[in-house]
Motif scaffolding. Structure first.
Motif, mmCIF file in Angstrom:
data_model
loop_
_atom_site.group_PDB
_atom_site.id
_atom_site.type_symbol
_atom_site.label_atom_id
_atom_site.label_comp_id
_atom_site.label_asym_id
_atom_site.label_seq_id
_atom_site.Cartn_x
_atom_site.Cartn_y
_atom_site.Cartn_z
ATOM 1 N N ARG A 1 -5.015 5.849 1.038
ATOM 2 C CA ARG A 1 -4.336 4.555 0.881
ATOM 3 C C ARG A 1 -4.636 4.036 -0.521
ATOM 4 O O ARG A 1 -5.796 3.994 -0.936
ATOM 5 C CB ARG A 1 -4.839 3.539 1.901
ATOM 6 C CG ARG A 1 -4.484 3.878 3.311
ATOM 7 C CD ARG A 1 -4.734 2.753 4.273
ATOM 8 N NE ARG A 1 -6.116 2.258 4.247
ATOM 9 C CZ ARG A 1 -6.659 1.503 5.194
ATOM 10 N NH1 ARG A 1 -5.938 1.140 6.237
ATOM 11 N NH2 ARG A 1 -7.897 1.095 5.112
ATOM 12 N N THR B 1 0.827 -1.206 0.000
ATOM 13 C CA THR B 1 0.000 0.000 0.000
ATOM 14 C C THR B 1 0.862 1.257 0.000
ATOM 15 O O THR B 1 1.826 1.365 0.750
ATOM 16 C CB THR B 1 -0.911 0.020 1.239
ATOM 17 O OG1 THR B 1 -1.753 -1.128 1.201
ATOM 18 C CG2 THR B 1 -1.763 1.275 1.277
ATOM 19 N N ARG C 1 0.787 5.246 0.810
ATOM 20 C CA ARG C 1 0.034 6.237 1.569
ATOM 21 C C ARG C 1 0.446 7.633 1.116
ATOM 22 O O ARG C 1 1.624 7.891 0.900
ATOM 23 C CB ARG C 1 0.291 6.073 3.065
ATOM 24 C CG ARG C 1 -0.401 4.861 3.627
ATOM 25 C CD ARG C 1 0.177 4.428 4.984
ATOM 26 N NE ARG C 1 -0.259 3.074 5.264
ATOM 27 C CZ ARG C 1 0.266 1.987 4.724
ATOM 28 N NH1 ARG C 1 1.263 2.069 3.888
ATOM 29 N NH2 ARG C 1 -0.208 0.789 5.017
#
Length: 142
Positions: free
Chosen positions: A103, A74, A76
């Motif tokens: 995200r 992921t 961010r």
């Protein structure tokens, strides 16, 4: 509403500071991020976590906290907006900023998680901007 204002130049400088700070964090340059705090700075980034005191401890906390994402692809992104700067009698600035963390997981739609308010005290010394303290509150927990 009565408001004390700061100059446009100072407002822009703080925006630029935040942009560099958040890009450092989002790109894993946590040493650079931690260096944006005063040596004795305070950092409270998540609910239930006590404030961390001192730049070296802030760096250690970030390393520990971010380990849980080691195997997570992921990305961010932190977005700061609606910044209010209030000059303080000691020459510092009190900053209140809305922050959204986006995200993005591979092959998925981006999601906002979480929505927060960031409360900073900013030191301005010899043209340098550093955080004396940061406290983050989460909208879903209010």
């Amino acid at each position: 509403m009565t408001a004390t204002t700061v100059s446009s130049d100072l407002y822009t400088q703080v925006q630029h500071f935040y942009a560099r700070q958040m890009q450092a964090l989002d790109n894993g340059r946590i040493e650079e991020y931690a260096a944006t705090f005063t040596k004795d700075g305070s950092f409270q980034h998540s609910p239930g976590i006590d404030p961390v005191l001192g730049r070296d401890n802030i760096l250690a906390e970030l390393r520990s906290f971010l380990k849980k994402y080691d195997d997570d692809p992921t990305q961010r992104r932190h977005y700061f907006n609606q910044m209010i700067l209030d000059p303080q009698e000691d020459g510092s600035l009190r900053s209140t900023v809305y922050a959204l963390i986006i995200r993005v997981r591979p092959n998925e739609q981006p999601e906002v998680w979480p929505s927060t308010v960031v409360h900073d005290v900013i030191d301005l010394t010899d043209g340098e901007i550093l955080l004396r303290s940061r406290s983050v509150s989460y909208d879903q927990l209010v």
